[in-house]
Every structure is written in structure tokens, then in C-alpha cells.
Design a protein around this motif. Structure first.
Motif, PDB file in Angstrom:
ATOM      1  N   ALA A 265       0.837  -1.203   0.000  1.00  0.00           N
ATOM      2  CA  ALA A 265       0.000   0.000   0.000  1.00  0.00           C
ATOM      3  C   ALA A 265       0.873   1.254   0.000  1.00  0.00           C
ATOM      4  N   ILE A 266       1.922   1.222   0.807  1.00  0.00           N
ATOM      5  CA  ILE A 266       2.820   2.380   0.889  1.00  0.00           C
ATOM      6  C   ILE A 266       3.545   2.579  -0.439  1.00  0.00           C
ATOM      7  N   LYS A 267       3.969   1.473  -1.040  1.00  0.00           N
ATOM      8  CA  LYS A 267       4.698   1.559  -2.306  1.00  0.00           C
ATOM      9  C   LYS A 267       3.819   2.132  -3.410  1.00  0.00           C
ATOM     10  N   ALA A 268       2.578   1.654  -3.481  1.00  0.00           N
ATOM     11  CA  ALA A 268       1.666   2.178  -4.511  1.00  0.00           C
ATOM     12  C   ALA A 268       1.414   3.664  -4.280  1.00  0.00           C
ATOM     13  N   ALA A 269       1.209   4.057  -3.015  1.00  0.00           N
ATOM     14  CA  ALA A 269       0.967   5.475  -2.706  1.00  0.00           C
ATOM     15  C   ALA A 269       2.164   6.310  -3.152  1.00  0.00           C
ATOM     16  N   GLU A 270       3.360   5.821  -2.858  1.00  0.00           N
ATOM     17  CA  GLU A 270       4.574   6.553  -3.239  1.00  0.00           C
ATOM     18  C   GLU A 270       4.666   6.723  -4.738  1.00  0.00           C
ATOM     19  N   GLU A 271       4.406   5.648  -5.460  1.00  0.00           N
ATOM     20  CA  GLU A 271       4.492   5.723  -6.928  1.00  0.00           C
ATOM     21  C   GLU A 271       3.428   6.636  -7.510  1.00  0.00           C
ATOM     22  N   ALA A 272       2.338   6.821  -6.758  1.00  0.00           N
ATOM     23  CA  ALA A 272       1.281   7.727  -7.209  1.00  0.00           C
ATOM     24  C   ALA A 272       1.563   9.168  -6.780  1.00  0.00           C
ATOM     25  N   GLY A 273       2.675   9.364  -6.062  1.00  0.00           N
ATOM     26  CA  GLY A 273       3.059  10.720  -5.694  1.00  0.00           C
ATOM     27  C   GLY A 273       2.733  11.110  -4.265  1.00  0.00           C
TER      28      GLY A 273
ATOM     29  N   GLN B 138      -4.084  12.797   3.141  1.00  0.00           N
ATOM     30  CA  GLN B 138      -3.620  11.410   3.011  1.00  0.00           C
ATOM     31  C   GLN B 138      -4.520  10.674   2.016  1.00  0.00           C
ATOM     32  N   PRO B 139      -3.929   9.895   1.127  1.00  0.00           N
ATOM     33  CA  PRO B 139      -4.746   9.173   0.152  1.00  0.00           C
ATOM     34  C   PRO B 139      -5.403   7.946   0.763  1.00  0.00           C
ATOM     35  N   ILE B 140      -6.263   7.303  -0.018  1.00  0.00           N
ATOM     36  CA  ILE B 140      -6.754   5.960   0.301  1.00  0.00           C
ATOM     37  C   ILE B 140      -6.221   5.054  -0.797  1.00  0.00           C
ATOM     38  N   VAL B 141      -5.748   3.879  -0.405  1.00  0.00           N
ATOM     39  CA  VAL B 141      -5.213   2.927  -1.380  1.00  0.00           C
ATOM     40  C   VAL B 141      -6.141   1.726  -1.414  1.00  0.00           C
ATOM     41  N   SER B 142      -6.566   1.313  -2.614  1.00  0.00           N
ATOM     42  CA  SER B 142      -7.570   0.263  -2.778  1.00  0.00           C
ATOM     43  C   SER B 142      -7.027  -0.885  -3.632  1.00  0.00           C
ATOM     44  N   PHE B 143      -7.188  -2.120  -3.126  1.00  0.00           N
ATOM     45  CA  PHE B 143      -6.806  -3.332  -3.877  1.00  0.00           C
ATOM     46  C   PHE B 143      -8.078  -4.129  -4.165  1.00  0.00           C
ATOM     47  N   SER B 144      -8.230  -4.643  -5.366  1.00  0.00           N
ATOM     48  CA  SER B 144      -9.395  -5.461  -5.708  1.00  0.00           C
ATOM     49  C   SER B 144      -8.983  -6.879  -6.103  1.00  0.00           C
TER      50      SER B 144
ATOM     51  N   TRP C 207      -6.133   7.057  -4.299  1.00  0.00           N
ATOM     52  CA  TRP C 207      -6.930   8.270  -4.405  1.00  0.00           C
ATOM     53  C   TRP C 207      -6.508   9.281  -3.421  1.00  0.00           C
ATOM     54  N   GLY C 208      -6.232  10.460  -3.937  1.00  0.00           N
ATOM     55  CA  GLY C 208      -5.930  11.562  -3.026  1.00  0.00           C
ATOM     56  C   GLY C 208      -6.155  12.847  -3.777  1.00  0.00           C
ATOM     57  N   GLY C 209      -5.531  13.889  -3.295  1.00  0.00           N
ATOM     58  CA  GLY C 209      -5.610  15.169  -3.981  1.00  0.00           C
ATOM     59  C   GLY C 209      -7.040  15.606  -4.181  1.00  0.00           C
ATOM     60  N   ALA C 210      -7.307  16.165  -5.338  1.00  0.00           N
ATOM     61  CA  ALA C 210      -8.629  16.730  -5.621  1.00  0.00           C
ATOM     62  C   ALA C 210      -9.708  15.657  -5.581  1.00  0.00           C
ATOM     63  N   ALA C 211      -9.354  14.413  -5.906  1.00  0.00           N
ATOM     64  CA  ALA C 211     -10.348  13.340  -5.989  1.00  0.00           C
ATOM     65  C   ALA C 211     -10.668  12.727  -4.624  1.00  0.00           C
TER      66      ALA C 211
ATOM     67  N   ASN D 213     -12.516  -6.208  -1.728  1.00  0.00           N
ATOM     68  CA  ASN D 213     -11.822  -4.937  -1.879  1.00  0.00           C
ATOM     69  C   ASN D 213     -11.179  -4.571  -0.543  1.00  0.00           C
ATOM     70  N   LEU D 214      -9.903  -4.223  -0.596  1.00  0.00           N
ATOM     71  CA  LEU D 214      -9.163  -3.811   0.600  1.00  0.00           C
ATOM     72  C   LEU D 214      -8.854  -2.334   0.457  1.00  0.00           C
ATOM     73  N   THR D 215      -9.219  -1.528   1.448  1.00  0.00           N
ATOM     74  CA  THR D 215      -8.831  -0.116   1.403  1.00  0.00           C
ATOM     75  C   THR D 215      -7.995   0.236   2.625  1.00  0.00           C
ATOM     76  N   PHE D 216      -6.882   0.871   2.336  1.00  0.00           N
ATOM     77  CA  PHE D 216      -5.902   1.248   3.359  1.00  0.00           C
ATOM     78  C   PHE D 216      -6.038   2.731   3.645  1.00  0.00           C
ATOM     79  N   ARG D 217      -6.122   3.048   4.920  1.00  0.00           N
ATOM     80  CA  ARG D 217      -6.385   4.436   5.309  1.00  0.00           C
ATOM     81  C   ARG D 217      -5.541   4.870   6.490  1.00  0.00           C
ATOM     82  N   ARG D 218      -5.165   6.139   6.437  1.00  0.00           N
ATOM     83  CA  ARG D 218      -4.642   6.828   7.610  1.00  0.00           C
ATOM     84  C   ARG D 218      -5.856   7.399   8.317  1.00  0.00           C
ATOM     85  N   VAL D 219      -6.025   7.099   9.579  1.00  0.00           N
ATOM     86  CA  VAL D 219      -7.269   7.432  10.268  1.00  0.00           C
ATOM     87  C   VAL D 219      -7.181   8.773  10.985  1.00  0.00           C
ATOM     88  N   ARG D 220      -6.025   9.024  11.678  1.00  0.00           N
ATOM     89  CA  ARG D 220      -5.943  10.187  12.565  1.00  0.00           C
ATOM     90  C   ARG D 220      -5.236  11.366  11.915  1.00  0.00           C
TER      91      ARG D 220
END
Ligand code: MD6
Ligand code: FE
Length: 211
Positions: A98-106, A139-145, A176-180, A204-211
Motif C-alpha cells: 500500500a505504501i509503495k503504490a501510494a509513493e508511486e502515485a506521488g 492522506q490518500p486511500i489505497v484500494s486493492f481489488s 486516491w488523493g488530492g482533488a479526488a 476490496n481492501l482499502t488502506f487508510r490513515r485514520v488520525r
């Protein structure tokens, strides 16, 4: 197969919504086995909305927090309300991917605390919603299907915005992050797939930063 896609940069489907096609396809069976193990500790259950409706996707969580819903509202909780025990640990591999995908997405500095796991039987769906129970929308949300495919309805900042349809298939990763980040989205009713008679679910798995 789809090897040409591996390591390929994501496609930006909306500002800040980055789509990595088939990124985890070869690992799908491993992910599903791990999800099964999590579900032996924290079983899938159908939660209630605050309005008292049953959510058609069955849910569980892993990580320091889990997303829960009941008559009192939507929130994150450190304990599984069924057992009263902490949610199962987030597997290191889930977290790393999840962290790697987020990083590659910026999105650097993504550090997920919660992984919500949705299980859709055939016919299950999810109405248009925003994900706004987290404290920090930078913080984005990262989703795996995995499993059966879904038609993902991807709208805009208001409920009335037109939705685009994106097919989410096994191994697809969405960041997903930023404007979306607060865009409305939902899942059309899941259909059976004659080519996969042994697949009865979408996960579907979604990874989130909560706080
Ligand atoms: C699903 N996903 O794919 C439902 N929310 O089953 C979501 O509601 C979702 O995939 C926020 C970010 C990514 C998502
Ligand atoms: Fe969502």
C-alpha cells in the motif's frame, strides 16, 4: 499475460486518482488466503447504517483501527465490536504494498493504520458515498481489488456529478488523493462471471490513515 503492465506508471483517471492496472494480479491467491486467515479472527459481518439498513457488502478489518458502522454512526474503532478484541494485525506485506503504490502515485509519507476489507457476494453493491471519516484528507486511500470484477462508479465533488464507469478487476490498485479524495463513488451490483464459476465474491481492501 499482462507482464508488460508490471511496473508501468499509473493512469490518472481524475486529478489525484491513480489507477495501476493488474498490479497485484499474480499475488491474488496469496492475498485471498491472507484475507481468509484474518476472517477466522475477525469474521465478515453485515453492519448496519445509522439509518438501520443492512450494508450489502460484508466487512471486516485489520490494522490498529477498523471502520465500523451501526445505529450510532460511522467511525473507526481500535477493537472489533463483536469480540471486543483488537483487530487482527495488518500483514506487513499489505502495508508495504500500500505504501509503495501510494509513493508511486506521488503520495509520500503514507502510513496506513486501517485496512477495511469488503466482501461482495453476487448482487451486492455500494451506493454513492464519500470517504470522510478520516481526519486528514491530504492522506490518500489505497484500494486493492480481488476476485470478481466490479463496475466502479466514479463521480465528482457533488452527488449530482456525472459518474464515469471504471472496471475494477483482480489485482487492480487504485490510489486516491488530492482533488479526488472526497469525490463520490460507488459499486454497481456485482455480477457472476461464467468464466470463473468458482469465484463467488469480490474483495476490496482499502488502506487508510485514520488520525
Ligand atoms: C469498493 N471502495 O471498491 C469500494 N473508497 O468495494 C470504496 O468505497 C473506496 O475503493 C475510497 C477509496 C477507494 C475505494
Ligand atoms: Fe469509499
Amino acid at each position: 499475460m499482462n507482464s508488460a503492465l508490471f511496473g508501468a506508471p499509473p493512469v490518472e483517471v481524475a486529478e489525484g486518482a491513480m489507477f495501476f492496472k493488474a498490479r497485484l494480479r499474480d499475488e491474488a491467491a496469496d492475498y485471498l488466503r491472507t484475507v481468509e486467515k484474518i476472517a477466522t479472527e475477525a469474521p465478515f459481518r453485515h453492519m448496519l447504517t445509522p439509518g438501520g439498513q443492512t450494508i450489502s457488502a460484508a466487512m471486516t478489518n485489520c490494522g490498529d483501527f477498523g471502520w465500523v458502522s451501526d445505529r450510532k454512526g460511522y467511525r473507526y474503532a481500535a477493537a472489533d465490536p463483536i469480540s471486543g478484541k483488537p483487530w487482527p494485525l495488518m500483514p506487513e506485506r499489505f502495508r508495504r504494498e500500500a505504501i509503495k503504490a501510494a509513493e508511486e502515485a506521488g503520495f509520500t509519507n503514507f502510513s496506513p493504520e486501517a485496512c477495511l476489507i469488503n466482501r461482495y457476494a453476487i448482487g451486492a453493491k455500494m451506493g454513492l458515498h464519500q470517504d470522510r471519516d478520516e481526519a486528514d484528507f491530504s492522506q490518500p486511500i489505497v484500494s486493492f481489488s480481488f476476485g470478481l470484477s466490479a463496475v466502479f462508479l466514479f463521480g465528482g465533488a457533488t452527488r449530482r456529478d456525472k459518474t464515469q464507469k471504471i472496471i475494477l478487476e483482480e489485482g487492480d490498485v487504485f490510489v486516491w488523493g488530492g482533488a479526488a479524495r472526497l469525490f463520490f463513488h460507488g459499486i454497481a451490483p456485482i455480477k457472476a462471471d461464467a468464466a470463473r464459476p468458482n469465484s463467488n465474491y469480490r474483495f476490496n481492501l482499502t488502506f487508510r490513515r485514520v488520525r
